[in-house]
Write a protein that holds these residues in place. Structure first.
Motif, PDB file in Angstrom:
ATOM      1  N   VAL A  83      -6.542  -8.103  -9.376  1.00  0.00           N
ATOM      2  CA  VAL A  83      -5.265  -8.496  -9.986  1.00  0.00           C
ATOM      3  C   VAL A  83      -4.584  -9.590  -9.170  1.00  0.00           C
ATOM      4  O   VAL A  83      -4.108 -10.597  -9.715  1.00  0.00           O
TER       5      VAL A  83
ATOM      6  N   GLN B 184      -6.545 -12.948  -9.372  1.00  0.00           N
ATOM      7  CA  GLN B 184      -6.291 -13.635 -10.639  1.00  0.00           C
ATOM      8  C   GLN B 184      -4.886 -14.243 -10.666  1.00  0.00           C
ATOM      9  O   GLN B 184      -4.671 -15.316 -11.247  1.00  0.00           O
ATOM     10  N   TYR B 185      -3.953 -13.577 -10.036  1.00  0.00           N
ATOM     11  CA  TYR B 185      -2.577 -14.093  -9.952  1.00  0.00           C
ATOM     12  C   TYR B 185      -2.564 -15.433  -9.199  1.00  0.00           C
ATOM     13  O   TYR B 185      -1.945 -16.412  -9.643  1.00  0.00           O
TER      14      TYR B 185
ATOM     15  N   VAL C 109      -0.240  -1.869  -7.797  1.00  0.00           N
ATOM     16  CA  VAL C 109      -0.968  -2.683  -8.764  1.00  0.00           C
ATOM     17  C   VAL C 109      -0.468  -2.430 -10.184  1.00  0.00           C
ATOM     18  O   VAL C 109      -0.384  -3.364 -11.004  1.00  0.00           O
ATOM     19  N   HIS C 110      -0.081  -1.205 -10.495  1.00  0.00           N
ATOM     20  CA  HIS C 110       0.387  -0.919 -11.853  1.00  0.00           C
ATOM     21  C   HIS C 110       1.792  -1.472 -12.077  1.00  0.00           C
ATOM     22  O   HIS C 110       2.101  -1.960 -13.168  1.00  0.00           O
TER      23      HIS C 110
ATOM     24  N   GLN D 142       1.819  -5.481 -12.479  1.00  0.00           N
ATOM     25  CA  GLN D 142       1.377  -6.029 -13.769  1.00  0.00           C
ATOM     26  C   GLN D 142       2.385  -5.810 -14.896  1.00  0.00           C
ATOM     27  O   GLN D 142       2.178  -6.289 -16.010  1.00  0.00           O
ATOM     28  N   SER D 143       3.471  -5.109 -14.611  1.00  0.00           N
ATOM     29  CA  SER D 143       4.419  -4.765 -15.665  1.00  0.00           C
ATOM     30  C   SER D 143       5.397  -5.901 -15.952  1.00  0.00           C
ATOM     31  O   SER D 143       5.678  -6.736 -15.087  1.00  0.00           O
ATOM     32  N   GLU D 144       5.935  -5.913 -17.151  1.00  0.00           N
ATOM     33  CA  GLU D 144       6.952  -6.898 -17.518  1.00  0.00           C
ATOM     34  C   GLU D 144       8.222  -6.675 -16.704  1.00  0.00           C
ATOM     35  O   GLU D 144       8.945  -7.618 -16.385  1.00  0.00           O
TER      36      GLU D 144
END
Length: 468
Positions: A151, A154-155, A351-352, A355-357
């Motif tokens: 993650v 990729q960021y 990590v969760h 990735q959240s808005e």
């Protein structure tokens, strides 16, 4: 002074048994050649050894280890005394300041917990344990959780358009651990390294603990003197250059984009690793900062330390280290020896949420809140009757304040402690141990009301000192 560092280097080698009692020490010429320094510097160190009874001289022969360094039989010594004398002496000046209890914590470059998404984050904790019910029953790999590395990799690729894969990344327990691991890998006693002046004080203590020879590079609002940087690289052949070029700690300055590519070119030319510590990249106020130096690196001479959890949940202690395999592979080994991997539970929680808005919404609100606190601190500093000076930071968590000559920072700190106010004196951020007219004030950890009251009290203390 350099000769004192040479003195410490020799004493360390005597204590670890490289030279025993009555062994001849290397000649001044040979040791100067080995360390890449002037003979006069080694001569001064040997004179200090002689003066302190650590070495003696044989005429026309050289310097020898004094018998005063021999240790009595351990069985005849008090156990506590043996342990104490055997321990390596470590310093952490910043930690010493943080241990002082204060109502107005201007020394902590942390986010006020009240500004963090605590309730929302707790929902993710439950979610993570629902997804990974056996999470507490296993370790992470030393390199870090593969899902998290993917993650974050990729960021970086998405934001900076660089070629990168997860094998070129390591997760550490905060940037502090990354700095420590890098120093253990790359620094040998008396190795030259470049550090900014001023710089992050804990990094200074880490590097000195490894026996490094610190070569200062002045950092101003305009950046570095690149001609001087090139001269220092050519002259000292440093192992690396530790830098904090974006919303710099402690000054808040940001290295101009025009110098970033040039600095990477210098690193390639002189084979000097750049360690780019980027803890506050997302804490900008008016406009985004320039791209990291890492994005200009094509030959593997930049190691990029990106702290991600500081503005979400500092207690998670998540830092990603990006670099080429030649650096990452030995780092993985060092990490496995240090703690065998950052706790998996904290990596999964982060990590969760990352990735959240809600994460992006939080960052936008946090930047506004920090800018308001910076403005309040500047307003109170401007209202004070003290002729102190500063440059408005465009991001980060700190104001770098220059005191008038009539208000010594050490005196101000001691009296502020008595009034339950703490800050960081500039002297501990200076590799030359000078800068006694500067202090670092952090506006991020205390609320608006505390900032106003604390700065007003600080100004009153400074005024009393000035009038003496």
């Amino acid at each position: 002074m350099l000769f004192k560092q040479v003195y410490d280097h020799i004493m360390t080698r005597i204590e670890r048994g490289d030279w025993n009692v009555h062994d001849k020490l290397p000649s001044i010429r040979l040791l100067a050649l080995e360390l890449g320094i002037n003979r006069l510097t080694v001569f001064k160190a040997y004179q200090l050894l002689k003066q302190n009874g650590k070495a003696y001289v044989k005429e026309k022969s050289g310097y020898y280890v004094s018998p005063e360094n021999s240790l009595p039989n351990l069985y005849e010594r008090d156990v506590n005394e043996s342990i104490e004398s055997s321990a390596v002496h470590l310093n952490s000046k910043l930690s010493d300041i943080h241990r002082v209890t204060a109502a107005y914590q201007f020394s902590q470059a942390l986010i006020d917990p009240n500004l963090l998404p605590n309730l929302f984050l707790s929902e993710y904790v439950k979610k993570v344990f629902d997804i990974y019910p056996k999470l507490m029953g296993t370790y992470s790999t030393p390199q870090g959780d593969e899902e998290l590395r993917d993650v974050l990799c990729q960021y970086i690729i998405r934001h900076y358009r660089v070629h990168l894969n997860t094998s070129e990344e390591l997760i550490t327990t905060g940037a502090q651990q990354a700095i420590d691991l890098l120093s253990r890998i790359f620094i040998r006693p008396m190795d030259a390294i470049l550090v900014e002046r001023p710089t992050y004080s804990a990094a200074i203590d880490v590097f000195r603990g490894q026996g490094a020879r610190l070569i200062p590079v002045d950092f101003s609002p305009e950046g570095y003197d690149l001609d001087m940087v090139e001269l220092l690289m050519k002259q000292h052949r440093p192992r690396f250059f530790y830098m904090n070029p974006t919303f710099h700690n402690p000054t808040g300055y940001t290295l101009p984009i025009t110098q970033r590519k040039q600095l990477v070119e210098l690193a390639e030319r002189y084979r000097c690793l750049l360690i780019e510590d980027d803890a506050f990249h997302d804490m900008y106020f008016d406009e985004r900062p320039p791209q990291p130096l890492f994005t200009y690196d094509t030959e593997g001479w930049v190691v990029y330390l990106r702290s991600f959890s500081k503005y979400v949940a500092p207690g998670l202690r998540i830092c990603a280290v990006f670099g080429r395999k030649s650096v990452i592979e030995p780092l993985i080994t060092a990490k496995s020896l240090a703690d065998n991997g950052t706790p998996l539970v904290t990596q999964k929680i982060f990590v969760h949420y990352f990735q959240s808005e809600r994460m992006q919404q939080h960052l936008e609100k946090l930047r506004i809140a920090l800018q308001i606190r910076r403005d309040i601190m500047e307003e109170e500093l401007a209202l004070a009757p003290i002729d102190w000076k500063w440059i408005t930071p465009k991001g980060g968590l700190n104001i770098w304040l220059q005191l008038p000559d009539t208000v010594p920072a050490r005196t101000l700190l001691n009296e502020s402690f008595r009034q339950s106010i703490s800050f960081v004196p500039g002297q501990i951020c200076d590799p030359l141990d000078e800068m006694q007219s500067w202090i670092r004030l952090s506006y991020s950890f205390v609320n608006e009301e505390q900032i106003r009251a604390g700065v007003q009290q600080l100004a009153e203390i400074a005024q009393r000192i000035k009038e003496r």
